[in-house]
Write a protein that holds these residues in place. Sequence first.
Motif, PDB file in Angstrom:
ATOM      1  N   PRO A  15      14.762  37.438  45.152  1.00 20.62           N
ATOM      2  CA  PRO A  15      13.966  36.198  45.160  1.00 20.62           C
ATOM      3  C   PRO A  15      13.870  35.627  43.739  1.00 20.62           C
ATOM      4  O   PRO A  15      13.583  36.353  42.785  1.00 20.62           O
ATOM      5  N   THR A  16      14.098  34.326  43.622  1.00 20.30           N
ATOM      6  CA  THR A  16      14.032  33.686  42.301  1.00 20.30           C
ATOM      7  C   THR A  16      12.666  33.915  41.658  1.00 20.30           C
ATOM      8  O   THR A  16      12.574  34.175  40.456  1.00 20.30           O
ATOM      9  N   ALA A  17      11.620  33.864  42.445  1.00 20.68           N
ATOM     10  CA  ALA A  17      10.271  34.049  41.894  1.00 20.68           C
ATOM     11  C   ALA A  17      10.118  35.431  41.252  1.00 20.68           C
ATOM     12  O   ALA A  17       9.423  35.586  40.238  1.00 20.68           O
ATOM     13  N   VAL A  18      10.773  36.418  41.833  1.00 16.44           N
ATOM     14  CA  VAL A  18      10.722  37.780  41.271  1.00 16.44           C
ATOM     15  C   VAL A  18      11.436  37.827  39.926  1.00 16.44           C
ATOM     16  O   VAL A  18      10.933  38.391  38.949  1.00 16.44           O
ATOM     17  N   LEU A  19      12.600  37.200  39.867  1.00 12.92           N
ATOM     18  CA  LEU A  19      13.352  37.204  38.603  1.00 12.92           C
ATOM     19  C   LEU A  19      12.597  36.432  37.529  1.00 12.92           C
ATOM     20  O   LEU A  19      12.607  36.815  36.353  1.00 12.92           O
ATOM     21  N   GLU A  20      11.925  35.366  37.944  1.00  4.80           N
ATOM     22  CA  GLU A  20      11.143  34.592  36.968  1.00  4.80           C
ATOM     23  C   GLU A  20       9.977  35.413  36.424  1.00  4.80           C
ATOM     24  O   GLU A  20       9.673  35.368  35.229  1.00  4.80           O
ATOM     25  N   GLN A  21       9.336  36.168  37.319  1.00  2.83           N
ATOM     26  CA  GLN A  21       8.232  37.004  36.832  1.00  2.83           C
ATOM     27  C   GLN A  21       8.751  38.083  35.887  1.00  2.83           C
ATOM     28  O   GLN A  21       8.162  38.349  34.836  1.00  2.83           O
ATOM     29  N   ALA A  52       1.458  51.169  42.469  1.00  2.00           N
ATOM     30  CA  ALA A  52       1.252  49.894  43.170  1.00  2.00           C
ATOM     31  C   ALA A  52       2.456  49.580  44.055  1.00  2.00           C
ATOM     32  O   ALA A  52       2.311  49.109  45.187  1.00  2.00           O
ATOM     33  N   ALA A  53       3.659  49.862  43.547  1.00  2.00           N
ATOM     34  CA  ALA A  53       4.859  49.616  44.356  1.00  2.00           C
ATOM     35  C   ALA A  53       4.819  50.466  45.622  1.00  2.00           C
ATOM     36  O   ALA A  53       5.092  49.984  46.725  1.00  2.00           O
ATOM     37  N   ILE A 198      15.530  45.528  49.015  1.00  2.00           N
ATOM     38  CA  ILE A 198      14.373  46.074  48.302  1.00  2.00           C
ATOM     39  C   ILE A 198      14.320  45.637  46.845  1.00  2.00           C
ATOM     40  O   ILE A 198      13.248  45.355  46.308  1.00  2.00           O
ATOM     41  N   GLY A 199      15.461  45.582  46.181  1.00  2.00           N
ATOM     42  CA  GLY A 199      15.446  45.272  44.757  1.00  2.00           C
ATOM     43  C   GLY A 199      16.826  45.426  44.167  1.00  2.00           C
ATOM     44  O   GLY A 199      17.819  45.303  44.873  1.00  2.00           O
ATOM     45  N   PRO A 200      16.915  45.710  42.883  1.00  2.00           N
ATOM     46  CA  PRO A 200      18.230  45.891  42.273  1.00  2.00           C
ATOM     47  C   PRO A 200      18.781  47.280  42.593  1.00  2.00           C
ATOM     48  O   PRO A 200      18.054  48.156  43.074  1.00  2.00           O
ATOM     49  N   ALA A 201      20.048  47.506  42.299  1.00  2.00           N
ATOM     50  CA  ALA A 201      20.656  48.821  42.490  1.00  2.00           C
ATOM     51  C   ALA A 201      19.983  49.836  41.572  1.00  2.00           C
ATOM     52  O   ALA A 201      19.325  49.484  40.592  1.00  2.00           O
ATOM     53  N   GLY A 202      20.131  51.109  41.920  1.00  2.00           N
ATOM     54  CA  GLY A 202      19.651  52.160  41.032  1.00  2.00           C
ATOM     55  C   GLY A 202      18.481  52.936  41.582  1.00  2.00           C
ATOM     56  O   GLY A 202      18.054  53.916  40.980  1.00  2.00           O
ATOM     57  N   ILE A 203      17.946  52.502  42.711  1.00  2.00           N
ATOM     58  CA  ILE A 203      16.822  53.244  43.280  1.00  2.00           C
ATOM     59  C   ILE A 203      16.978  53.276  44.798  1.00  2.00           C
ATOM     60  O   ILE A 203      17.551  52.372  45.398  1.00  2.00           O
ATOM     61  N   THR A 204      16.500  54.355  45.381  1.00  8.58           N
ATOM     62  CA  THR A 204      16.638  54.585  46.816  1.00  8.58           C
ATOM     63  C   THR A 204      15.282  55.014  47.367  1.00  8.58           C
ATOM     64  O   THR A 204      14.651  55.914  46.812  1.00  8.58           O
ATOM     65  N   VAL A 205      14.855  54.372  48.417  1.00 10.66           N
ATOM     66  CA  VAL A 205      13.570  54.717  49.025  1.00 10.66           C
ATOM     67  C   VAL A 205      13.787  55.732  50.145  1.00 10.66           C
ATOM     68  O   VAL A 205      14.694  55.563  50.976  1.00 10.66           O
ATOM     69  N   TYR A 242      12.887  50.668  35.606  1.00 10.25           N
ATOM     70  CA  TYR A 242      12.928  49.205  35.739  1.00 10.25           C
ATOM     71  C   TYR A 242      13.260  48.787  37.177  1.00 10.25           C
ATOM     72  O   TYR A 242      12.687  47.826  37.698  1.00 10.25           O
ATOM     73  N   SER A 243      14.157  49.512  37.828  1.00 11.15           N
ATOM     74  CA  SER A 243      14.468  49.195  39.231  1.00 11.15           C
ATOM     75  C   SER A 243      13.236  49.381  40.119  1.00 11.15           C
ATOM     76  O   SER A 243      13.000  48.612  41.058  1.00 11.15           O
ATOM     77  N   TRP A 244      12.474  50.398  39.798  1.00 14.07           N
ATOM     78  CA  TRP A 244      11.253  50.687  40.576  1.00 14.07           C
ATOM     79  C   TRP A 244      10.244  49.535  40.396  1.00 14.07           C
ATOM     80  O   TRP A 244       9.636  49.048  41.355  1.00 14.07           O
ATOM     81  N   TYR A 245      10.113  49.097  39.139  1.00 15.12           N
ATOM     82  CA  TYR A 245       9.231  47.956  38.830  1.00 15.12           C
ATOM     83  C   TYR A 245       9.674  46.696  39.587  1.00 15.12           C
ATOM     84  O   TYR A 245       8.856  46.010  40.217  1.00 15.12           O
ATOM     85  N   LEU A 246      10.998  46.412  39.563  1.00  5.08           N
ATOM     86  CA  LEU A 246      11.486  45.215  40.253  1.00  5.08           C
ATOM     87  C   LEU A 246      11.297  45.340  41.764  1.00  5.08           C
ATOM     88  O   LEU A 246      10.960  44.360  42.433  1.00  5.08           O
ATOM     89  N   ALA A 247      11.507  46.543  42.302  1.00  2.56           N
ATOM     90  CA  ALA A 247      11.251  46.740  43.732  1.00  2.56           C
ATOM     91  C   ALA A 247       9.787  46.414  44.039  1.00  2.56           C
ATOM     92  O   ALA A 247       9.474  45.771  45.044  1.00  2.56           O
ATOM     93  N   GLY A 248       8.900  46.826  43.135  1.00  2.00           N
ATOM     94  CA  GLY A 248       7.476  46.520  43.316  1.00  2.00           C
ATOM     95  C   GLY A 248       7.210  45.016  43.330  1.00  2.00           C
ATOM     96  O   GLY A 248       6.401  44.525  44.128  1.00  2.00           O
ATOM     97  N   LEU A 249       7.904  44.284  42.464  1.00  2.00           N
ATOM     98  CA  LEU A 249       7.740  42.821  42.464  1.00  2.00           C
ATOM     99  C   LEU A 249       8.249  42.230  43.782  1.00  2.00           C
ATOM    100  O   LEU A 249       7.659  41.287  44.325  1.00  2.00           O
ATOM    101  N   VAL A 250       9.349  42.783  44.305  1.00  2.00           N
ATOM    102  CA  VAL A 250       9.869  42.293  45.591  1.00  2.00           C
ATOM    103  C   VAL A 250       8.853  42.574  46.708  1.00  2.00           C
ATOM    104  O   VAL A 250       8.613  41.725  47.578  1.00  2.00           O
ATOM    105  N   PHE A 251       8.220  43.753  46.677  1.00  2.00           N
ATOM    106  CA  PHE A 251       7.218  44.059  47.712  1.00  2.00           C
ATOM    107  C   PHE A 251       6.054  43.057  47.638  1.00  2.00           C
ATOM    108  O   PHE A 251       5.558  42.589  48.663  1.00  2.00           O
TER     109      PHE A 251
END
Length: 360
Positions: A15-21, A52-53, A198-205, A242-251
């Motif tokens: 989401p563009t809003a996530v990348l902007e944040q 939080a994520a 979920i987010g960028p590559a590098g993390i698996t839920v 960082y991937s975990w943080y971005l996944a949190g922003l996507v959530f």
Amino acid sequence: MSRKHNFSAGPAALPTAVLEQAQAEILDWQGRGLSVMEMSHRSAEYVSIATAAEQDLRDLLNISDEYAVLFLQGGATSQFAMVPVNMMGDKRCGAYINTGMWSTKAIKEAKRFGDVCLAASTEPESFTRAPSQAELQIDSNAAYLHYTTNETIGGVQFDYIPDAQGRPLVADMSSDILSAPMDVNNFELIYAGAQKNIGPAGITVVIVRKSLLGNPLPGMPTMYDYQVHAKADSMNNTPPTYSWYLAGLVFKWLKAQGGVAAIAEVNRRKSAKLYAAIDASGFYANPVAVNNRSIMNVPFTLVDSSLDAKFLAEAEAADLLNLQGHRSVGGMRASIYNAVSESSVDALVEFMAEFERRWG
Ligand SMILES: *Cc1c(COP(=O)(O)O)cnc(C)c1O
């Protein structure tokens, strides 16, 4: 700034809003004077981001305390091994449903650790549908049943949750987790690589029922034991912070869209528009059984495959990116995950009609 329409199968559009944040916070996260990338994973700041994520994901999918939620590395592909390592136990046997390339890979990896018995396979039909419950034959010795909810390459999605007949049900949801409501309680274990929904590559839920933890095959690496990760809050070693943080922003973004039920409505509309355009033309085709057509990955072919290269070149010129089908199947594929907007799908549908007018 011009963001084009991105139909990539993964790593996919965010989401563009996530990348902007993320951009706004990149040098200085919330006045702390450093980037999330530069924080200790043990710091109070980072632990607050990580927890939080996890909580937001638990909220989005209604995940109860009976489940551990893990944020791991190694992609879904490592889960192809971690599942048998943690789930086979003394039975040394797993049942698998084969519906495409990802199930095939999961099966191949499981065979390194024990027996695999196929509960069903649609390979003879070129993986164009999911088998029905009545077709499933689950070996009585199987310790679990594994399936792929959405085959990302073939665009084949289950329209029901298989009954594993008393065994743990394990699902690879890499390409359709969070796309529509689903009851986690039907599963013992769910895993998903992040780079689709979920987010960028590098993390698996990994979402795993806690009662199943603690019985890995002997002699396995520490990092292959789910219980190790559950006990350490996924910080047995340095996680991909960082991937975990971005996944949190996507959530958080998904919650702001109204959650999974709301995005499912959008996803249904998006995929219905695309399939309707394909079906209404004599120029485009999709081979998947109608009730198993994926709402996330829409493969399609042109009747005249010699036009494929022209289609892709003109699509790219029209700002429609990454429509090439997987190298194993050819043709086209539009991946329309949560972050792909309805207006991007509208632009694609319009382009397809226009291309057909000129070349059909
Ligand atoms: C993308 C994908 C994988 C592989 O994910 P990696 O993170 O690259 O290991 C596995 N299963 C499915 C269903 C996928 O879509």
